[in-house]
Scaffold this motif. Sequence first.
Motif, short mmCIF file in Angstrom:
data_model
loop_
_atom_site.label_atom_id
_atom_site.label_comp_id
_atom_site.label_asym_id
_atom_site.label_seq_id
_atom_site.Cartn_x
_atom_site.Cartn_y
_atom_site.Cartn_z
N CYS A 82 -29.84 46.17 61.05
CA CYS A 82 -31.00 47.03 60.80
C CYS A 82 -31.89 47.05 62.04
CB CYS A 82 -31.77 46.49 59.59
SG CYS A 82 -33.32 47.34 59.28
N TYR A 89 -38.92 42.35 54.18
CA TYR A 89 -37.60 42.42 53.56
C TYR A 89 -36.68 43.11 54.56
CZ TYR A 89 -39.57 41.12 49.04
OH TYR A 89 -40.18 40.44 48.01
N THR A 90 -35.56 42.46 54.86
CA THR A 90 -34.64 42.98 55.87
C THR A 90 -33.21 43.03 55.34
OG1 THR A 90 -34.16 40.81 56.82
CG2 THR A 90 -36.05 42.00 57.73
N GLY A 91 -32.37 43.69 56.12
CA GLY A 91 -30.95 43.76 55.80
C GLY A 91 -30.14 43.61 57.07
N PHE A 131 -33.06 42.29 46.07
CA PHE A 131 -33.14 43.73 46.27
C PHE A 131 -33.97 44.38 45.16
CE2 PHE A 131 -31.39 48.06 45.71
CZ PHE A 131 -31.72 48.58 46.95
N ARG A 181 -34.00 38.33 53.33
CA ARG A 181 -32.79 39.16 53.45
C ARG A 181 -32.37 39.65 52.07
NH1 ARG A 181 -29.69 38.78 58.45
NH2 ARG A 181 -28.30 40.10 57.23
N ILE A 182 -32.09 40.94 51.98
CA ILE A 182 -31.70 41.51 50.69
C ILE A 182 -30.19 41.59 50.52
CG2 ILE A 182 -33.82 42.85 50.48
CD1 ILE A 182 -31.95 45.33 51.08
N ASP A 183 -29.43 41.48 51.62
CA ASP A 183 -27.99 41.66 51.53
C ASP A 183 -27.35 40.53 50.73
OD1 ASP A 183 -29.00 40.42 53.94
OD2 ASP A 183 -26.93 40.11 54.55
N VAL A 191 -34.80 49.30 53.97
CA VAL A 191 -35.41 48.21 54.73
C VAL A 191 -35.71 48.70 56.13
CG1 VAL A 191 -34.40 46.32 53.43
CG2 VAL A 191 -33.11 47.28 55.33
#
Length: 85
Positions: free
Chosen positions: A12, A7-9, A42, A34-36, A54
Amino acid sequence: MQTVTVYTGPYCPYCTMAKRLLQAVGVKEINEIRIDGNPEVFAEMQQLSGQRSVPQIFIGDTHVGGFTDLYRLQQEGKLDELLNP
């Protein structure tokens, strides 16, 4: 090899370092989520990991944690065991 999910943002550096480390140890495919801009994803990450930051890294069904946790596993020689049980 186990499935790897990260899980990334945005913006980062630890996410980038985690993906590079995984590639360096031979992981060819990383399931990057991607959490954004996606509150549902999220919330899913929070529920699975118990964390709000993240990256959050999963190898198979095992929650590894963040980059520091991944790096520690690699330094201790335990990362390969998780990737290739």
